[in-house]
Scaffold this motif. Structure first.
Motif, PDB file in Angstrom:
ATOM      1  N   GLY A 263       0.818  -1.315   0.026  1.00  0.00           N
ATOM      2  CA  GLY A 263       0.099  -0.150   0.051  1.00  0.00           C
ATOM      3  C   GLY A 263       0.869   1.112   0.052  1.00  0.00           C
ATOM      4  O   GLY A 263       1.868   1.460  -0.907  1.00  0.00           O
ATOM      5  N   LYS A 264       0.587   2.221   0.966  1.00  0.00           N
ATOM      6  CA  LYS A 264       1.107   3.380   1.021  1.00  0.00           C
ATOM      7  C   LYS A 264       2.515   3.034   1.900  1.00  0.00           C
ATOM      8  O   LYS A 264       2.386   2.378   2.813  1.00  0.00           O
ATOM      9  N   ARG A 277      23.319  21.325   9.690  1.00  0.00           N
ATOM     10  CA  ARG A 277      22.357  21.873   9.075  1.00  0.00           C
ATOM     11  C   ARG A 277      22.097  21.518   7.634  1.00  0.00           C
ATOM     12  O   ARG A 277      20.879  21.329   7.389  1.00  0.00           O
ATOM     13  N   ALA A 278      23.278  21.560   6.804  1.00  0.00           N
ATOM     14  CA  ALA A 278      22.991  21.497   5.527  1.00  0.00           C
ATOM     15  C   ALA A 278      22.322  20.010   5.090  1.00  0.00           C
ATOM     16  O   ALA A 278      21.850  19.854   3.816  1.00  0.00           O
ATOM     17  N   LYS A 279      22.442  18.986   5.734  1.00  0.00           N
ATOM     18  CA  LYS A 279      21.718  17.590   5.596  1.00  0.00           C
ATOM     19  C   LYS A 279      20.039  17.794   5.495  1.00  0.00           C
ATOM     20  O   LYS A 279      19.664  16.726   4.982  1.00  0.00           O
ATOM     21  N   ARG A 280      19.613  18.962   6.399  1.00  0.00           N
ATOM     22  CA  ARG A 280      18.176  18.636   6.684  1.00  0.00           C
ATOM     23  C   ARG A 280      17.195  18.668   5.490  1.00  0.00           C
ATOM     24  O   ARG A 280      16.480  17.749   5.297  1.00  0.00           O
ATOM     25  N   PRO A 281      17.553  19.740   4.542  1.00  0.00           N
ATOM     26  CA  PRO A 281      16.709  19.735   3.257  1.00  0.00           C
ATOM     27  C   PRO A 281      16.659  18.621   2.291  1.00  0.00           C
ATOM     28  O   PRO A 281      16.005  17.931   1.826  1.00  0.00           O
ATOM     29  N   LEU A 282      18.148  17.991   2.541  1.00  0.00           N
ATOM     30  CA  LEU A 282      18.387  16.947   1.788  1.00  0.00           C
ATOM     31  C   LEU A 282      17.797  15.661   2.152  1.00  0.00           C
ATOM     32  O   LEU A 282      17.051  14.770   1.262  1.00  0.00           O
ATOM     33  N   MET A 283      17.668  15.582   3.368  1.00  0.00           N
ATOM     34  CA  MET A 283      16.637  14.424   4.022  1.00  0.00           C
ATOM     35  C   MET A 283      15.247  14.658   3.664  1.00  0.00           C
ATOM     36  O   MET A 283      14.550  13.770   3.405  1.00  0.00           O
ATOM     37  N   GLY A 284      14.788  16.048   3.656  1.00  0.00           N
ATOM     38  CA  GLY A 284      13.262  16.127   3.376  1.00  0.00           C
ATOM     39  C   GLY A 284      13.183  15.846   1.901  1.00  0.00           C
ATOM     40  O   GLY A 284      12.272  15.306   1.278  1.00  0.00           O
ATOM     41  N   ARG A 285      14.111  16.143   1.052  1.00  0.00           N
ATOM     42  CA  ARG A 285      13.908  15.681  -0.501  1.00  0.00           C
ATOM     43  C   ARG A 285      14.139  14.304  -0.596  1.00  0.00           C
ATOM     44  O   ARG A 285      13.228  13.812  -1.623  1.00  0.00           O
ATOM     45  N   ALA A 286      14.617  13.312   0.209  1.00  0.00           N
ATOM     46  CA  ALA A 286      14.908  12.135  -0.113  1.00  0.00           C
ATOM     47  C   ALA A 286      13.593  11.639   0.299  1.00  0.00           C
ATOM     48  O   ALA A 286      13.160  10.599  -0.177  1.00  0.00           O
ATOM     49  N   ALA A 287      12.995  11.749   1.475  1.00  0.00           N
ATOM     50  CA  ALA A 287      11.923  11.579   1.986  1.00  0.00           C
ATOM     51  C   ALA A 287      10.602  11.478   0.846  1.00  0.00           C
ATOM     52  O   ALA A 287       9.913  10.710   0.582  1.00  0.00           O
ATOM     53  N   SER A 288      10.808  12.893   0.312  1.00  0.00           N
ATOM     54  CA  SER A 288       9.495  13.141  -0.729  1.00  0.00           C
ATOM     55  C   SER A 288       9.531  12.380  -1.907  1.00  0.00           C
ATOM     56  O   SER A 288       8.508  12.268  -2.654  1.00  0.00           O
ATOM     57  N   SER A 289      10.875  12.014  -2.270  1.00  0.00           N
ATOM     58  CA  SER A 289      11.080  11.273  -3.429  1.00  0.00           C
ATOM     59  C   SER A 289      10.633  10.176  -3.523  1.00  0.00           C
ATOM     60  O   SER A 289      10.387   9.270  -4.539  1.00  0.00           O
ATOM     61  N   ILE A 290      10.432   9.519  -2.202  1.00  0.00           N
ATOM     62  CA  ILE A 290      10.120   7.805  -2.241  1.00  0.00           C
ATOM     63  C   ILE A 290       8.935   7.446  -1.305  1.00  0.00           C
ATOM     64  O   ILE A 290       8.045   6.624  -1.777  1.00  0.00           O
ATOM     65  N   ALA A 291       8.780   8.239  -0.048  1.00  0.00           N
ATOM     66  CA  ALA A 291       7.442   7.931   0.695  1.00  0.00           C
ATOM     67  C   ALA A 291       6.338   8.696   0.106  1.00  0.00           C
ATOM     68  O   ALA A 291       6.326   9.736  -0.530  1.00  0.00           O
ATOM     69  N   ASP A 292       5.211   7.687   0.294  1.00  0.00           N
ATOM     70  CA  ASP A 292       3.685   8.501  -0.101  1.00  0.00           C
ATOM     71  C   ASP A 292       3.287   9.275   1.104  1.00  0.00           C
ATOM     72  O   ASP A 292       2.644  10.664   0.656  1.00  0.00           O
ATOM     73  N   GLU A 293       3.555   9.019   2.351  1.00  0.00           N
ATOM     74  CA  GLU A 293       2.972   9.984   3.336  1.00  0.00           C
ATOM     75  C   GLU A 293       4.278  10.319   4.184  1.00  0.00           C
ATOM     76  O   GLU A 293       4.904   9.441   4.701  1.00  0.00           O
ATOM     77  N   VAL A 344       2.842   0.422   4.935  1.00  0.00           N
ATOM     78  CA  VAL A 344       4.371   0.458   5.735  1.00  0.00           C
ATOM     79  C   VAL A 344       4.609   1.528   6.482  1.00  0.00           C
ATOM     80  O   VAL A 344       4.665   2.613   5.978  1.00  0.00           O
ATOM     81  N   VAL A 345       4.729   1.528   7.552  1.00  0.00           N
ATOM     82  CA  VAL A 345       5.258   2.918   8.704  1.00  0.00           C
ATOM     83  C   VAL A 345       6.730   2.558   8.962  1.00  0.00           C
ATOM     84  O   VAL A 345       6.984   1.390   9.560  1.00  0.00           O
ATOM     85  N   LEU A 346       7.626   3.612   8.647  1.00  0.00           N
ATOM     86  CA  LEU A 346       8.979   3.428   9.001  1.00  0.00           C
ATOM     87  C   LEU A 346       9.366   4.625   9.890  1.00  0.00           C
ATOM     88  O   LEU A 346       9.059   5.979   9.460  1.00  0.00           O
ATOM     89  N   VAL A 347       9.760   4.263  11.174  1.00  0.00           N
ATOM     90  CA  VAL A 347      10.057   5.317  11.994  1.00  0.00           C
ATOM     91  C   VAL A 347      11.529   5.387  11.919  1.00  0.00           C
ATOM     92  O   VAL A 347      12.039   4.658  12.277  1.00  0.00           O
ATOM     93  N   CYS A 348      12.066   6.735  11.584  1.00  0.00           N
ATOM     94  CA  CYS A 348      13.544   6.789  11.387  1.00  0.00           C
ATOM     95  C   CYS A 348      14.136   7.645  12.369  1.00  0.00           C
ATOM     96  O   CYS A 348      13.603   8.831  12.646  1.00  0.00           O
ATOM     97  N   GLY A 349      15.483   7.543  12.396  1.00  0.00           N
ATOM     98  CA  GLY A 349      16.320   8.562  13.142  1.00  0.00           C
ATOM     99  C   GLY A 349      17.010   8.071  14.129  1.00  0.00           C
ATOM    100  O   GLY A 349      18.049   8.571  14.500  1.00  0.00           O
ATOM    101  N   LYS A 350      16.288   7.259  14.967  1.00  0.00           N
ATOM    102  CA  LYS A 350      16.915   7.160  16.442  1.00  0.00           C
ATOM    103  C   LYS A 350      17.048   5.732  16.743  1.00  0.00           C
ATOM    104  O   LYS A 350      18.003   5.144  17.376  1.00  0.00           O
ATOM    105  N   GLY A 351      16.445   4.805  15.694  1.00  0.00           N
ATOM    106  CA  GLY A 351      16.954   3.409  16.069  1.00  0.00           C
ATOM    107  C   GLY A 351      16.927   2.774  17.363  1.00  0.00           C
ATOM    108  O   GLY A 351      15.899   2.591  18.215  1.00  0.00           O
ATOM    109  N   HIS A 352      18.143   2.599  17.807  1.00  0.00           N
ATOM    110  CA  HIS A 352      18.523   1.741  19.078  1.00  0.00           C
ATOM    111  C   HIS A 352      18.354   2.591  20.124  1.00  0.00           C
ATOM    112  O   HIS A 352      18.207   2.091  21.518  1.00  0.00           O
ATOM    113  N   GLU A 353      18.197   4.062  20.032  1.00  0.00           N
ATOM    114  CA  GLU A 353      18.350   4.931  21.043  1.00  0.00           C
ATOM    115  C   GLU A 353      17.063   4.697  21.979  1.00  0.00           C
ATOM    116  O   GLU A 353      15.956   4.627  21.695  1.00  0.00           O
TER     117      GLU A 353
END
Length: 376
Positions: A263-264, A277-293, A344-353
């Motif tokens: 599904g989504k 800070r420079a990686k933040r918009p790049l992370m937004g771009r990566a997410a919007s290019s693949i994820a549906d929501e 599928v819901v993918l929660v990213c960024g903290k993993g094992h923390e």
């Protein structure tokens, strides 16, 4: 005790853990481990708070491992540790490079400098083995040199392979397109995990572990430590947690999840405060290019305002209207309650923390526990 070091932007923890699993499968070897998530001295498991501990701590750990009969230790070596010489005069028996993509530019300033630091790890292995300047005796062949595995599938892999090619190291470029190992029964999802396994297999084989032993372990490897780890939930969707916190890491794990999403594909993520800070918009771009929501939330804001970090991420979002929820708990529950049965819901960024750092304080917070605690 032979010490094997693994460096790179992403994949260090997974490669180190898998390499140790391969070595441990040989009954004549006892392998210790130092990773971001866990250090195993063979008598106890602990969390040091570092990817690569400070030198004084490292020496204590090595001494404990030797007392416990360790024949080998596989460890992560971060770029900060390389630059700060945290490993001191440690002589590595060999090493590996996974990839290099944008991260830590608050520290290294430029990608060129970041690459140079990673390259210096290979140079240090050569210098420690052959003396300053790294000149090997003329009568020795390349097979007599310390092994250095370079993943050609990852970012900057070809560049690193070329850069280390003239060093007195037995440099091996590993690619998933030319593998001699059978990965058909591998339980770890995603092309990047196939690469991780092959890097670990090449390093373990260089360490003297037989092909048959390595092949027998491959089907037993299961996701762990918040690396595309499936978490049980009362949500209708399948839910996974991952440590991805860079543009490249986010892109790779979303691409992997897309392969098994009917599904989504939902992603919940933020970005760390007081960091690159420079990686933040790049992370937004990566997410919007693949994820549906997309649900954008707080990660470890540290000394920054979460809303300011989110604004940086939003500047890279293209052709999507994301949900915005600063409270990470509410953000996770928002995705879990909105996702449908085939999603599928993918929660990213903290993993094992298990904590979230806000304004100088660390509060208990584990994405996996929040997912398990969700009640519709």
């Amino acid at each position: 005790m032979k010490i094997w070091g693994i460096t790179g932007t992403n994949g260090k923890t997974t490669c180190a853990w898998i390499t140790a699993e391969f070595i441990r499968a040989d009954p004549s070897r006892k392998c210790a481990l130092i990773t971001t998530v866990e250090t195993d001295t063979l008598s106890r498991k602990l969390y040091t708070g570092y990817t690569t501990p400070p030198l004084a701590t490292l020496k204590e750990l090595f001494a404990e491992m030797r007392l416990n009969g360790a024949t080998d230790c596989v460890m992560e070596v971060s770029s900060h540790a390389i630059h700060q010489r945290r490993t001191g005069d440690t002589v590595f028996s060999g090493g590996a490079f996974t990839n290099l993509s944008q991260d830590h530019l608050d520290y290294h300033r430029t990608m060129e400098e970041y690459f140079r630091v990673k390259l210096s790890f290979a140079e240090r292995i050569a210098s420690a083995r052959w003396g300053e300047g790294g000149v090997a005796p003329a009568h020795l062949g390349r097979r007599d040199f310390p092994p250095y595995i370079v993943c050609l599938d990852g970012d900057m892999g070809r560049e690193m392979f070329n850069a280390v090619g003239n060093l007195p190291l037995n440099v091996m470029g590993i690619s998933s397109t030319s593998s001699k190992f059978d990965l058909s029964r591998l339980q770890l999802k995603g092309a990047y995990n196939r690469s991780n396994v092959l890097v670990a297999a090449a390093l373990a084989e260089s360490a003297g572990i037989s092909h048959d032993i390595i092949q027998s372990v491959i089907p037993t490897l299961k996701p762990r430590w918040g690396r595309l780890e499936n978490v049980s939930s009362k949500s209708a969707a399948q839910v996974y947690v991952d440590f991805a916190h860079t543009p490249d890491g986010l892109k790779k794990v979303l691409t992997a999840a897309r392969e098994f999403t009917k599904g989504k594909l939902w992603v919940v993520f933020g970005a760390g405060g007081d960091r690159d800070r420079a990686k933040r918009p790049l992370m937004g771009r990566a997410a919007s290019s693949i994820a549906d929501e997309i649900v954008i939330t707080s990660d470890n804001p540290r000394g920054e305002e979460p809303k300011a970090i989110i604004e940086d991420i939003l500047s890279g979002i293209e052709n999507k209207k994301p949900f915005i929820e600063c409270d990470r708990r509410k953000a996770i529950h928002l995705a879990l309650s909105s996702a449908a049965a085939d999603d599928v819901v993918l929660v990213c960024g903290k993993g094992h923390e298990t904590t979230q750092e806000i304004a100088g304080e660390k509060y208990p917070f584990d994405d996996r526990e929040e997912i398990r605690a969700y009640a519709p």
